[in-house]
Motif scaffolding. Sequence first.
Motif: not given
Length: 605
Positions: A246, A248, A250, A253-257, A291, A293, A298
């Motif tokens: 993951l 991220h 913050p 506002q980017l987050k990708q799995l 971040e 993970s 993490t």
Amino acid sequence: MKKLLTTICVALGWVLTASAEIKELPIIQNVMAYEAMSLNGEWNYIVDVQEEGYYDYRMNPMRNGFFINAKPKRPEDLIEYDFDKSDVMEIPSDWNTKDQRLFFYEGTVWFKKSFQAVPMKDYKTLLYFGAVNYDCHVWVNGKKAGHHVGGFTAFNYDISDLLVEGENTVIVKVDNKRHADAVPTLIFDWWNYGGITRDVKLVKVPKVYLEDYSLQLVKSEGVKNKYRQICFSAKLSQAEIGHQVLIHIPELQLKQLLTTDAEGQVTAMLRVPAKKLQLWSPENPKLYRVELSLDNSTIGDEIGFRTIETRDKQILLNGKPIFLKGISIHEEKPNGGGRANSAEDARTLLSWAKELGCNFVRLAHYPHNEYMVREAEKMGILVWSEIPCYWTIAWTNPETLANAKGQLRDMIARDHNRANVIIWSIANETPHSAQRDTFLGNLAQYARSLDNTRLISMAMEVTGQSNYVNRLNDNMNEYVDVVSFNQYIGWYRDVNDAPKMKWEIPYNKPVIISEFGGGARYGLHGEKNQRWTEEFQENLYKENTAMLDKIEGLSGTTPWILKDFRSPRRVLPGIQDYYNRKGLYSDKGEKKKAFFVLQEWYKGK
């Protein structure tokens, strides 16, 4: 889609490198993010002039050398060493300044550290060294952990299976002797500080961890684009499919799995609104919290986003021309001699550069410690990072090339996420030959294959001189993005020649004067034609800066050098006293008059 993204990132030079060339584990990316136990502090040491702790009297390696840390079990047992009764030295440091008996010493010193540990079933323990100069063998509890060659790059070993519950011992054999086929070679103009010169730590990592990762901003196709793209790639410590990664950021506002492929890798393009993304620059050294993970673990990093490229004779940062107001720096403590090794050392040296008016530093002539690069990034200072292919290298020796490539690889591996690093340099003042061109051409291509998001350069020499015409003619111009060269008008040639000089640089590429300057003893005053006085150095800088203003395509300078530094080649009593005196600061941090000349020149740039 994943195959396409991987292809894009390969083309951009963001593929994470394989580790088959080295015996130790690949350097863990962002080691500072992991839980760790410091092994800094007092280490026992034994000076071993004839390497009797490693070889027998026939020069055969022994099975029971100092590394087994033997103790007498019976009164009649003969053991002729005892680490626990030997002197102690603070680590990290260099033995030249910690033990006055070893000021000029080049040879073998053994170091021993005992520590308490509890082997962890669900984790691995990496033994991490920031740097050891130069040839290093490591044992843990009498068992060989590994062997590393190279004095300025980090390395780590998985010692999980070597640890025992309770007291453990790590023993390091350090040898800083110079060799003709080494990198650097026999002759170099800085002090050969021996020892464990950077941090040592035990790093706790999961059984499978993020060995490496990369985030790089893709160059924008035009100013009207509403979105920018960040290329993200990561590689696990093991080639395993199905792990969840993951990413991220913050603030953006980017987050990708993502899910790892059979090679244990992931790749993705992250899209962010252009108006929302603040680009890193010397004026605004913006870093974003990132971040990462992996499964249930993490880690965090602080990463800036910017682009660096060239257009004809300009260097473009974030698409805009920039003049690199720089200075060269050796990794030596700010107030006196000795190897710099702390964040405080870095902040002091860099604050001096900032006061000078610099937005750029050349970290000569080898990769500096990680504190230096990260502190510069926070302070808005761009960085030229270099490997020690210095003067005459064994150009035709395959092992020497492998050594240089290893140092280049490890330099890039550690710092490829640092926004302020814009130039990878492959050499300094190397004599021209077909063999040299092949060697350095190989390095340039290798560097570009590892990371082509940055510029490649090297410090060349001006060889074509005719009266007052200096013509740069170097076959390596084909391999570099920025043409850089050293010149010493006023020091190795009469300063009165400076106004008459004409420079011919027949390449449509940006130009950096990577060195110019001259020596002065702080506090020694006289006429401007009296060598070694502050007035001589002051006048030299006045004449040189006026001369450099006439060079077409000049995009930056890194004069030699920020502060006086130790060198065994500088023997003049009462003046040099084993210091190169070309610094704008003395070895004690005192400003010389030339400092103010360069400071004023940079104000006008």
